[in-house]
Motif scaffolding. Sequence first.
Motif: not given
Length: 379
Positions: A273-274, A279-285, A353-360, A363-367
């Motif tokens: 996920v991280a 990052t939005g790279e997985e399903d970039r289209y 960007k801010d919302k993506r950081k919140e998600l990140s 994820v890190n808090a769980l990882a």
Amino acid sequence: MRAVRLPVVTAAATVAALTALTACTTKSGAESGDHVIQVTASDDACKVSKKEFPAGHIELAIENKGSKVTEVYVLFPDDRIVAERENIGPGTKQRITAEVKAGDYRIACKPGMKGDGIRQEVKATGGTVAKRDPKLDRAVADYRRYAQEQADETLPRVKTFVEAIKAGDLEAAKKAYAISRLGWERTEPVAESFGDIDPKVDVRADGLEDGQKWTGWHRLEKALWADKKIGAEEKTLADQLLTDLEDWQKRVGTAEITPTSMANGAKELLDEVATGKVTGEEDRYAHTDLVDFKGNVEGAQKAYELLKPVAQKNDPALAQELDKQFAALEKLLDTYRTDKTSYDFVSYDKVGKDKRKELSDAVNALAEPLSKLAAAVVK
């Protein structure tokens, strides 16, 4: 897409099979000893401190002295994965702990995380494996069934996706794309351990090896969203995707999975996920990353819930923290659902960007506590 793998071995190979695996990036154990192998990776070398060691627990103390990001693997002679650690940056150190039976193995360093890597032949001799808690045997059996169920449920969804492509129905194919990937994403470390399947079905354009033909979900994703076309080649690729996933479905039932590989697989799903979804790279289209994100989290949670009876007994504080962080991440993900009863999420290109950081951050808090689960189940 492949980021990390959960060790899986076929039933026919159980004589030399992996019996347990834990992986961590923090320092553990002594710097030397019969079971500690120093691995010095560089841009053109992979040096190991010993080529023979006792079977049982081994620990790889890895240092990347090169200028490129690298990854280090412990492999069976046929290239099945025993243990691995990816994304080891220049000048950094990491550690991998694995439990192996006697047999021949290879330690491989992959500078630039490409190709077959630089390899050293090693051998594990003698040694015994501790008896397993019966609760963990039940967890393994239940997880194996879960992995098979996910593969079985994936095939009808993929057939719907393929049929839409073959009919030339662009919108129907787009609608079927994300949900067709859900079972794969939930059990991604298991699926990716079959190394010849993942490069066919889930590789992104920037993950292709030299000379590799681009096939699979993401090649079709590009055709549907970026190229906005379905031609003869796409129809052929759709058929191939279905064939390759039918192969995966058949192999899942032969997998032998261990409690610690389940635990590390859960952590690896969060790493996936991280490195790809947030990052939005997985399903970039298609920008359907949040569906994949949800699948990864659900798969990690399933592994944890099956191991929880033992983990809770051995480390109640860890179990409490994992419950808390899983709940927090699930709650946050739910805010992005457009339909609470389905897997419809907002398009990820609409997430700022801010919302993506919140998600990140979630994820890190769980990882972080999830990285301790493997150790908890073998106390």
